[in-house]
Design an enzyme around this catalytic site. Structure first.
Site, PDB file in Angstrom:
ATOM      1  N   GLU A  78       8.050   0.636   4.550  1.00 53.90           N
ATOM      2  CA  GLU A  78       7.340  -0.146   5.384  1.00 53.90           C
ATOM      3  C   GLU A  78       7.604  -1.664   4.640  1.00 53.90           C
ATOM      4  OE1 GLU A  78       3.014  -1.792   7.456  1.00 53.90           O
ATOM      5  OE2 GLU A  78       3.088   0.262   6.414  1.00 53.90           O
ATOM      6  N   HIS A  93       0.917  -1.059   0.090  1.00 52.29           N
ATOM      7  CA  HIS A  93       0.006  -0.019   0.261  1.00 52.29           C
ATOM      8  C   HIS A  93       0.722   1.319   0.056  1.00 52.29           C
ATOM      9  CE1 HIS A  93       0.656  -0.685   4.342  1.00 52.29           C
ATOM     10  NE2 HIS A  93       0.457   0.694   4.437  1.00 52.29           N
ATOM     11  N   HIS A 148       4.443   6.886   3.402  1.00 49.43           N
ATOM     12  CA  HIS A 148       5.459   6.060   3.134  1.00 49.43           C
ATOM     13  C   HIS A 148       4.801   4.836   2.116  1.00 49.43           C
ATOM     14  CE1 HIS A 148       2.914   4.097   6.289  1.00 49.43           C
ATOM     15  NE2 HIS A 148       3.229   2.913   5.809  1.00 49.43           N
TER      16      HIS A 148
END
Length: 134
Positions: free
Chosen positions: A109, A7, A63
Site C-alpha cells: 500500500e 504501517h 500488507h
C-alpha cells in the site's frame, strides 16, 4: 520517494485472541481495539490487526504500507501506474491509498497519513464499539 513504513497490517483469525497475544506476549502498546481490528505500536511502527474469520490465503489482508510525503503522493502514484501495476483493492479508508501487488505478488500500500491522523479520524468515525487506550 518512499520515506518510511506507514504501517504493517497483519490478518488474524480471531481479534480477541490476537489482541491478547500482541499485548501480553509481545508487549506491544495498544492504541485501539474494535470488533474486527486493533492498532498497536511497536516502537515507532504502527501495527494494524485485521480479523479475517474465514482466513484463507485468498482472504489474507496482510500488507506493508509505505509512506510518501503528501505533496509528492499524486506524482508518485502516477509514476507507479505508468508501470502497469495491478491493484488488489480500491481504497476504503480515510485518506488516499493505492493498494498494489509487487512483481512477486506481495500486497503493498502507498499512503501518506500518520497514525495520529488515523486516531483522530477513528475517534470521530469508528463508532462507540471501539475501545481507545490513548
Amino acid at each position: 520517494m518512499v520515506n518510511g513504513i506507514n504501517h504493517i497490517t497483519i490478518s488474524v483469525k480471531d481479534i480477541d485472541s490476537a489482541f491478547t497475544f500482541y499485548k501480553n506476549v509481545l508487549e506491544l502498546t495498544p492504541i485501539m481495539k474494535s470488533k474486527r481490528s486493533a492498532y498497536f505500536t511497536a516502537g515507532q511502527v504502527w501495527i494494524a490487526l485485521d480479523e479475517r474469520p474465514n482466513y484463507e490465503k485468498s482472504d489474507n489482508y496482510a500488507h506493508i504500507c509505505f509512506n510518501v510525503p503528501k505533496e509528492k503522493y499524486l506524482h508518485f502514484i502516477e509514476k507507479i501506474k505508468q508501470n502497469n501495476i495491478t491493484e488488489w483493492q480500491s481504497n476504503q479508508t480515510e485518506g488516499n491509498s493505492l493498494y498494489l501487488y509487487d512483481d512477486s505478488g506481495n500486497k503493498l500500500e502507498i499512503h501518506f497519513s500518520t497514525l495520529s491522523e488515523r486516531i483522530e479520524y477513528g475517534k470521530q468515525h469508528f463508532g462507540t464499539d471501539v475501545e481507545w487506550f490513548i
